[in-house]
Design a protein around this motif. Structure first.
Motif, mmCIF file in Angstrom:
data_model
loop_
_atom_site.group_PDB
_atom_site.id
_atom_site.type_symbol
_atom_site.label_atom_id
_atom_site.label_comp_id
_atom_site.label_asym_id
_atom_site.label_seq_id
_atom_site.Cartn_x
_atom_site.Cartn_y
_atom_site.Cartn_z
ATOM 1 N N GLU A 144 0.585 -0.726 0.199
ATOM 2 C CA GLU A 144 -0.070 0.117 -0.126
ATOM 3 C C GLU A 144 0.630 1.147 -0.381
ATOM 4 N N TRP A 145 1.556 1.401 0.380
ATOM 5 C CA TRP A 145 2.991 2.615 0.563
ATOM 6 C C TRP A 145 3.400 2.403 -0.675
ATOM 7 N N ALA A 146 4.307 1.661 -0.913
ATOM 8 C CA ALA A 146 4.716 1.616 -2.746
ATOM 9 C C ALA A 146 3.919 1.823 -3.637
ATOM 10 N N ASN A 147 2.556 1.479 -3.412
ATOM 11 C CA ASN A 147 1.754 1.728 -4.311
ATOM 12 C C ASN A 147 1.067 3.646 -4.861
ATOM 13 N N ALA A 148 0.970 4.025 -3.127
ATOM 14 C CA ALA A 148 0.155 5.267 -2.425
ATOM 15 C C ALA A 148 2.000 6.521 -3.321
ATOM 16 N N GLY A 149 2.861 5.763 -3.355
ATOM 17 C CA GLY A 149 3.864 6.019 -3.828
ATOM 18 C C GLY A 149 4.628 7.139 -2.962
ATOM 19 N N VAL A 150 4.611 6.919 -1.745
ATOM 20 C CA VAL A 150 5.620 7.434 -0.786
ATOM 21 C C VAL A 150 6.528 6.785 -0.093
ATOM 22 N N ARG A 151 7.626 7.724 0.620
ATOM 23 C CA ARG A 151 8.313 6.607 1.227
ATOM 24 C C ARG A 151 8.832 8.546 1.963
ATOM 25 N N PRO A 152 9.419 7.776 3.598
ATOM 26 C CA PRO A 152 10.375 9.161 4.002
ATOM 27 C C PRO A 152 11.447 9.171 3.363
ATOM 28 N N GLN A 153 11.989 10.145 3.948
ATOM 29 C CA GLN A 153 12.520 11.047 2.501
ATOM 30 C C GLN A 153 12.434 11.499 0.694
ATOM 31 N N ASP A 154 10.960 11.052 0.886
ATOM 32 C CA ASP A 154 10.937 11.031 -0.507
ATOM 33 C C ASP A 154 10.826 12.740 -1.184
ATOM 34 N N PRO A 155 11.936 12.727 -2.212
ATOM 35 C CA PRO A 155 11.496 13.520 -2.900
ATOM 36 C C PRO A 155 10.429 14.825 -3.644
ATOM 37 N N SER A 156 9.114 13.888 -3.518
ATOM 38 C CA SER A 156 7.939 13.861 -3.220
ATOM 39 C C SER A 156 7.319 14.993 -2.397
ATOM 40 N N LEU A 157 7.618 15.112 -0.914
ATOM 41 C CA LEU A 157 6.666 15.355 0.224
ATOM 42 C C LEU A 157 7.351 16.640 -0.013
ATOM 43 N N GLN A 158 6.476 17.151 1.055
ATOM 44 C CA GLN A 158 6.171 18.717 1.093
ATOM 45 C C GLN A 158 8.204 19.033 1.162
ATOM 46 N N CYS A 159 8.774 18.780 2.483
ATOM 47 C CA CYS A 159 9.673 18.766 2.761
ATOM 48 C C CYS A 159 10.774 18.663 1.506
ATOM 49 N N GLY A 160 10.646 18.246 0.330
ATOM 50 C CA GLY A 160 11.826 17.881 -0.505
ATOM 51 C C GLY A 160 12.506 16.524 -0.223
ATOM 52 N N GLY A 161 11.866 15.857 1.153
ATOM 53 C CA GLY A 161 12.822 15.001 1.371
ATOM 54 C C GLY A 161 14.327 14.933 1.808
ATOM 55 N N TRP A 162 15.212 16.233 1.414
ATOM 56 C CA TRP A 162 16.549 16.308 1.635
ATOM 57 C C TRP A 162 17.180 16.403 3.729
ATOM 58 N N ASN A 163 15.852 17.510 4.139
ATOM 59 C CA ASN A 163 15.932 17.059 5.816
ATOM 60 C C ASN A 163 14.728 16.379 6.382
ATOM 61 N N CYS A 164 14.589 15.310 5.831
ATOM 62 C CA CYS A 164 12.903 14.455 6.227
ATOM 63 C C CYS A 164 14.390 13.383 7.418
ATOM 64 N N ASP A 165 13.681 13.019 8.862
ATOM 65 C CA ASP A 165 14.410 12.113 9.359
ATOM 66 C C ASP A 165 13.115 11.223 9.605
ATOM 67 N N CYS A 166 12.447 10.831 8.873
ATOM 68 C CA CYS A 166 11.374 10.144 9.550
ATOM 69 C C CYS A 166 11.071 8.787 8.606
ATOM 70 N N ARG A 167 11.366 7.698 9.734
ATOM 71 C CA ARG A 167 11.142 6.561 8.942
ATOM 72 C C ARG A 167 9.907 5.233 9.013
ATOM 73 N N PHE A 168 10.056 4.314 8.818
ATOM 74 C CA PHE A 168 8.986 3.310 8.970
ATOM 75 C C PHE A 168 9.065 2.009 9.958
ATOM 76 N N GLU A 169 8.244 1.912 10.235
ATOM 77 C CA GLU A 169 8.925 1.093 11.790
ATOM 78 C C GLU A 169 7.696 0.129 11.156
#
Length: 105
Positions: free
Chosen positions: A63-88
């Motif tokens: 589901e995450w992959a089909n949504a096309g989103v992951r932590p540090q992804d450039p498509s995030l509003q933050c641009g992913g370059w300063n993202c420290d989120c993670r999948f648990e």
């Protein structure tokens, strides 16, 4: 001059680290498609609306992959370059996904 070079090297190193973490998050969702993952905020001081929206959501790797989103992804509003989120990984979770995978506004 040394201080400037040192600061540049530190920032470049940080960017490469974030890129590596993004690749790791992608690998998590591709290798274990039936496992459940929760989005967790990282230690970043200020989180973007997308990351805040995804925080605490539980979905399968597929589901995450089909949504096309992951932590540090450039498509995030933050641009992913300063993202420290993670999948648990959420072992033993059974049920429907929690939350609607959609970008924040």
């Amino acid at each position: 001059a040394r201080r400037v070079v040192s600061n540049i090297a530190t920032r470049v190193s940080s960017l490469w680290t974030r890129a590596h973490e993004g690749v790791y998050a992608t690998g998590q969702t591709r290798d274990r498609q039936d496992n459940w993952y929760m989005w967790r905020l990282g230690a970043t001081e200020k989180h973007c609306k997308d990351c805040l929206n995804f925080n605490g959501q539980i979905h399968t790797a597929t589901e995450w992959a089909n949504a096309g989103v992951r932590p540090q992804d450039p498509s995030l509003q933050c641009g992913g370059w300063n993202c420290d989120c993670r999948f648990e990984l959420v072992p033993g979770y059974e049920g429907a996904g929690v939350g609607n995978i959609g970008f924040g506004e």
